[in-house]
Design a protein around this motif. Structure first.
Motif, PDB file in Angstrom:
ATOM      1  N   PHE A 104       0.819  -1.208   0.000  1.00  0.00           N
ATOM      2  CA  PHE A 104       0.000   0.000   0.000  1.00  0.00           C
ATOM      3  C   PHE A 104       0.859   1.266   0.000  1.00  0.00           C
ATOM      4  CE2 PHE A 104       1.324  -0.020   4.281  1.00  0.00           C
ATOM      5  CZ  PHE A 104       1.085  -1.285   4.778  1.00  0.00           C
ATOM      6  N   ALA A 105       2.162   1.096  -0.208  1.00  0.00           N
ATOM      7  CA  ALA A 105       3.059   2.230   0.003  1.00  0.00           C
ATOM      8  C   ALA A 105       2.975   3.306  -1.071  1.00  0.00           C
ATOM      9  CB  ALA A 105       4.499   1.733   0.116  1.00  0.00           C
TER      10      ALA A 105
ATOM     11  N   THR B  53      -1.271   7.000   1.469  1.00  0.00           N
ATOM     12  CA  THR B  53      -1.441   6.481   0.112  1.00  0.00           C
ATOM     13  C   THR B  53      -2.508   5.396   0.022  1.00  0.00           C
ATOM     14  OG1 THR B  53       0.430   5.052   0.613  1.00  0.00           O
ATOM     15  CG2 THR B  53       0.877   6.982  -0.733  1.00  0.00           C
ATOM     16  N   ALA B  54      -3.025   4.961   1.163  1.00  0.00           N
ATOM     17  CA  ALA B  54      -4.036   3.899   1.152  1.00  0.00           C
ATOM     18  C   ALA B  54      -5.408   4.496   1.410  1.00  0.00           C
ATOM     19  CB  ALA B  54      -3.713   2.850   2.213  1.00  0.00           C
ATOM     20  N   GLY B  70      -2.941  -1.714   5.392  1.00  0.00           N
ATOM     21  CA  GLY B  70      -3.334  -0.713   4.409  1.00  0.00           C
ATOM     22  C   GLY B  70      -4.259  -1.337   3.389  1.00  0.00           C
ATOM     23  N   ILE B  71      -5.329  -0.635   3.049  1.00  0.00           N
ATOM     24  CA  ILE B  71      -6.272  -1.148   2.053  1.00  0.00           C
ATOM     25  C   ILE B  71      -6.243  -0.222   0.854  1.00  0.00           C
ATOM     26  CG2 ILE B  71      -8.647  -1.775   1.561  1.00  0.00           C
ATOM     27  CD1 ILE B  71      -9.139  -2.187   4.461  1.00  0.00           C
ATOM     28  N   LYS B  72      -5.961  -0.809  -0.305  1.00  0.00           N
ATOM     29  CA  LYS B  72      -5.984  -0.018  -1.527  1.00  0.00           C
ATOM     30  C   LYS B  72      -7.165  -0.479  -2.373  1.00  0.00           C
ATOM     31  CE  LYS B  72      -2.656   1.867  -3.576  1.00  0.00           C
ATOM     32  NZ  LYS B  72      -2.545   3.244  -3.118  1.00  0.00           N
ATOM     33  N   ALA B  73      -7.840   0.488  -2.952  1.00  0.00           N
ATOM     34  CA  ALA B  73      -9.030   0.166  -3.733  1.00  0.00           C
ATOM     35  C   ALA B  73      -8.776   0.417  -5.205  1.00  0.00           C
ATOM     36  CB  ALA B  73     -10.207   1.027  -3.250  1.00  0.00           C
ATOM     37  N   LEU B 142     -10.722  -4.559  -3.345  1.00  0.00           N
ATOM     38  CA  LEU B 142      -9.927  -4.077  -2.221  1.00  0.00           C
ATOM     39  C   LEU B 142      -8.764  -5.018  -1.953  1.00  0.00           C
ATOM     40  CD1 LEU B 142     -12.819  -3.218   0.279  1.00  0.00           C
ATOM     41  CD2 LEU B 142     -11.701  -1.682  -1.332  1.00  0.00           C
ATOM     42  N   SER B 143      -7.561  -4.468  -1.882  1.00  0.00           N
ATOM     43  CA  SER B 143      -6.399  -5.271  -1.488  1.00  0.00           C
ATOM     44  C   SER B 143      -5.991  -4.827  -0.101  1.00  0.00           C
ATOM     45  CB  SER B 143      -5.226  -5.037  -2.432  1.00  0.00           C
ATOM     46  OG  SER B 143      -5.618  -5.136  -3.754  1.00  0.00           O
TER      47      SER B 143
END
Lengths: 258, 274
Positions: A104-105, B53-54, B70-73, B142-143
């Motif tokens: 997620f960086a 950044t997430a 952290g979750i990234k969409a 979602l990761s």
């Protein structure tokens, strides 16, 4: 876009996913000054801590560790070594950096990230390596594992990584000629500005890794196009800023001993 | 230092060369090496929104164990069989930066097992239908990645709490699909959060040295652990999951005791998540 390979060791999402197109909220129209109000030659505030993992009471802990923050860049590094190496007859220690981004960086996950990580690992080994007195540790290996938890500006993150590794190596008590301090600059409108964030998209950037006590440069990296004179000017300016970063690292080391 | 009959050691030396005996000295006296009671958990701190950044993130500390999630969409096409559901992929990352127990590179056994278990747990928490942007065409994917920064035992509890907090913190921008171009655009100015089906509160208990039941074992105690029991409760205090690991045996009264203790732990975790 993550073109996720079907990695059997991980829980996989869909095979292909992309970022949506974000409607721009505030246009990046930074005519004069910078979005966070810094001066052109000001670095982001640095918070560095040596030994967050290594002085823990756990039995399985690293020889040295460091946690480094620069603005919103966050990096954690653990150093293991000197420990016995695979090649038992080497005259010098084998120093390896293992660099990785946390998933997620970065603001964008890209499939080229893993090749990027390999390349960066190698480059870091070559940039921080010269500072270590490898001949003091024959038949050993020194491993530095770095994870970027949050990244903000590619060159700035690389510079921060070097600072973090130097701090962790010093925390591990590994003999070095000097701690390596690094900083990056970006060129915008023919002017060098220090420590660009991701938003401040500079067309050309330069990164210098420098050892102030011995006045030696261990690494220079440039991306983008510029003339030789401007490049030399940038490297010189960068070296001057590195001295300031060096002072911060030294202070963090002192604080960890007190 | 030494008499002719017995050797005496400085406490740190004893701890390193005879870790089992060191722990036994405390456990047999009804206490633990860090002064906690047997069923006492370490102080738990949760901070949400730590990663810029997430889209959703949280950092959790249980004692010295630190974990960040952290979750990234991103957007993708839904699966043919579930056209109105998005995706949630959860992965635990255990690397040498947190402990010498782990090797660099691809996820090891422990990470894979934890990832799979958390993935199944959170299937009950997140309603994947809420991730639908346009039926049969575009959904959120979602990761969620849980990275352990420092391991001092009981990483699994911290990981579950971190993911719970990150999912609560998650802000999805309002997205719309342009039918002409097939491009999804999103507006960060308008954000929605997920409504969760339930919330999970984990509590891990370990059987140390086959005899002593302790809660929230730290790294030194985990080395002597023969069996571990994870109890997960939901908001109603019902059992969401019970997972026993390890080759040692835990008898039924002990399991019941653990479940009862987990209820106390639930209040603590719940207030930490606020």
């Amino acid at each position: 876009m993550s073109g996720a390979v079907n990695d059997r060791r991980r829980i996989n999402g869909p095979a292909r996913s992309v970022e949506p197109i974000y409607t721009p909220t505030v246009l990046d129209s930074v005519a004069k000054g910078r979005s966070d109000g810094r001066g052109l030659d000001h670095m982001r505030p640095i918070y560095a801590k040596a030994g967050p993992i290594s002085d823990a009471q756990t039995t399985a802990s690293a020889s040295g560790s460091a946690f480094y923050e620069q603005g919103s860049i966050r990096i954690s590094c653990a150093v293991y070594g000197p420990r016995s190496a695979r090649k038992p007859n080497a005259r010098r220690a084998h120093f390896v950096c293992d660099f990785q981004y946390a998933p997620f960086a970065c603001s964008k996950r890209s499939p080229t990230q893993s090749t990027d990580e390999h390349e960066t690992s190698l480059w870091l080994s070559n940039t921080v390596g010269p500072a270590i007195r490898l001949e003091m540790y024959p038949k050993s290996s020194i491993d530095a594992y770095v994870t970027v938890i949050e990244s903000d500006g590619k060159m700035a993150t690389l510079a921060a990584t070097i600072n973090c590794i130097s701090l962790a190596l010093a925390d591990a008590g590994i003999e070095m000629y000097d701690t390596v301090a690094a900083c990056s600059m970006g060129l915008r409108d023919s002017q060098w500005i220090v420590d660009c964030t991701h938003q401040e998209n500079a067309e050309c950037s330069v990164l210098v890794a420098y050892m102030p006590s011995v006045d030696e440069v261990t690494g220079v990296l440039q991306t983008g196009k510029t003339t030789l004179e401007v490049h030399e000017q940038g490297v010189q300016l960068c070296t001057n800023v590195c001295v300031r970063v060096y002072a911060v690292i030294c202070r963090a080391l002192q604080a960890s001993v007190e | 230092m030494a008499s002719t009959e017995q050797l005496t050691f400085a406490i740190e030396t004893f701890k390193r060369i005879h870790p089992v005996e060191f722990q036994r000295r405390f456990l047999s006296q009804d206490t633990r090496h860090d002064g906690r009671a047997f069923l006492q958990f370490r102080a738990t701190h949760v901070v949400k929104g730590t990663i810029g950044t997430a889209q959703g993130s949280a950092t959790v500390r249980i004692g010295n164990t630190t974990v960040v999630c952290g979750i990234k969409a991103e957007v993708s096409e839904p699966d043919v069989n579930t056209p109105d559901q998005g995706y949630l992929a959860t992965n635990v990352d255990l690397s040498p930066i947190c402990s010498a127990n782990y090797r660099p590179g691809a996820p090891g056994d422990e990470a894979q097992v934890d990832s799979e278990h958390i993935f199944r747990l959170f299937g009950e928490v997140v309603d994947l239908k809420q991730l639908c942007i346009e039926n049969d065409q575009a959904v959120w994917s979602l990761s969620a990645d849980i990275v352990c920064l420092k391991s001092d035992g009981n990483v699994l509890d911290a990981a579950i709490i971190a993911l719970m907090a990150a999912v609560e913190d998650l802000k999805l921008p309002q997205a719309s699909l342009d039918p002409a171009t097939g491009v999804v655009s999103a507006d960060k100015a308008i954000e929605t959060q997920l409504t969760l089906r339930k919330r999970l509160f984990p509590a891990t208990f370990s059987l140390v040295d086959d005899a002593y039941l302790v809660a929230d074992a730290d790294d030194a105690e985990e080395r002597l652990t023969t069996a571990t029991l994870l109890v997960v409760l939901d908001d109603q205090g019902h059992l969401a999951n019970v997972w026993k690991r390890g080759a040692g045996t835990i008898d039924r009264p002990t399991i019941a005791r653990c479940i009862a203790e987990a209820k106390n732990r639930q209040n603590v975790v719940s207030s930490a998540l606020e």
